[in-house]
Design an enzyme around this catalytic site. Structure first.
Site, PDB file in Angstrom:
ATOM      1  N   SER A  91     -54.103-153.529   5.971  1.00  0.00           N
ATOM      2  CA  SER A  91     -54.833-152.524   5.231  1.00  0.00           C
ATOM      3  C   SER A  91     -53.777-151.619   4.408  1.00  0.00           C
ATOM      4  O   SER A  91     -52.868-151.991   3.741  1.00  0.00           O
ATOM      5  CB  SER A  91     -55.953-151.785   5.833  1.00  0.00           C
ATOM      6  OG  SER A  91     -56.811-151.063   5.037  1.00  0.00           O
ATOM      7  N   HIS A 228     -63.519-155.597   8.353  1.00  0.00           N
ATOM      8  CA  HIS A 228     -62.339-155.370   8.002  1.00  0.00           C
ATOM      9  C   HIS A 228     -61.177-155.072   9.301  1.00  0.00           C
ATOM     10  O   HIS A 228     -59.977-155.203   9.249  1.00  0.00           O
ATOM     11  CB  HIS A 228     -62.446-153.755   7.543  1.00  0.00           C
ATOM     12  CG  HIS A 228     -61.246-153.233   6.879  1.00  0.00           C
ATOM     13  ND1 HIS A 228     -60.585-153.689   5.848  1.00  0.00           N
ATOM     14  CD2 HIS A 228     -60.441-152.023   7.418  1.00  0.00           C
ATOM     15  CE1 HIS A 228     -59.271-153.099   5.754  1.00  0.00           C
ATOM     16  NE2 HIS A 228     -59.384-152.126   6.467  1.00  0.00           N
TER      17      HIS A 228
END
Length: 250
Positions: A91, A228
């Protein structure tokens, strides 16, 4: 400075490769530092610690992407001159490790042997810019709702005012770094190293193909089950470590 930034829990001075791991927004270095005990002896793992967390808890969080990257680069240069190295980032960490790799190559003639990126669209892609959430515009209640939808922050933290008072500053600071990250590809591809991409099958759709625009090296993509923060699930983490080991096992 380097001893504050670099968290190497299992030093391996004879390892043939160093793996430097960049944290996700709000994350620390300990998650990655523990990988050092799970990877082959040929790999030395170092997690990067940002201000305001873990061993740097008493330091104020940094809200400037440029300042954070300069500190990381300063800590990495002596280490990267010693032995071959690779970067891993998830990320925010993926965007930061790309930018640090780009700067190291263009300004210091140092390039990772491989870039492992995870959980994010290529930094120059329209998808990443379109899906940006400008955290600086959110109040605390809206920000907590954003974190809840994203996943990865335990419910007991989100529901506790005392815990959120501890976790909110580094989370907000890091998402402000995401706000500042704005890369446009101009001219030649900035890297020549291979890029290995991993993503969660149930995360929002990322533009992973665009990572190929950033290197002349080979690009591979693997999807793993989860959202995620798929990498926190033990089975997925072991598959990630097996993948890293397959490149560096001796």
């Amino acid at each position: 400075m380097a001893n504050k930034v670099l968290n190497c829990r299992f030093p391996r001075p004879t390892a043939s490769c160093q793996l430097f791991c960049f944290p996700w927004a709000g994350g620390g270095s300990n998650f990655y530092a523990n990988w050092g005990n799970m990877l082959p002896e040929s790999i030395e793992v170092t997690g990067l610690t940002l201000p305001g967390r873990e061993g740097r808890f008493k330091e104020p969080c940094c809200h400037s992407l440029d300042t954070v990257q300069k500190e990381i680069i300063s800590a990495l240069i002596p280490k990267c001159k010693e032995r071959p190295f690779a970067f891993w980032g998830h990320s925010l960490g993926a965007m930061m490790c790309f930018e640090v790799a780009r700067i190291l190559k263009s300004e210091y003639n140092l390039e990772p042997e491989r870039l492992f990126v995870s959980g994010v669209s290529a930094p120059h892609s329209e998808e990443r810019k379109k899906n940006k959430v400008y955290v600086r515009n959110l109040n605390d209640a809206e920000f907590k709702d954003f974190l809840r939808k994203l996943g990865g922050t335990p419910d007991e933290i989100l529901k506790s005012e005392e815990l959120m008072a501890l976790f909110l500053p580094p989370l907000r600071a890091d998402y402000e770094l995401v706000d500042q990250f704005d890369y446009d590809l101009v001219g030649d591809k900035p890297l020549t190293c291979p890029i290995d991409i991993t993503d969660g099958e149930y995360d929002i759709k990322h533009n992973l193909k665009a990572w190929a625009d950033l290197t002349k090296g080979k690009v591979t993509t693997k999807m793993l089950p989860g959202g995620h923060f798929y990498l926190k699930e033990k089975e997925n983490m072991m598959r990630i470590l097996e993948n890293i080991s397959s490149y560096y096992f001796e």
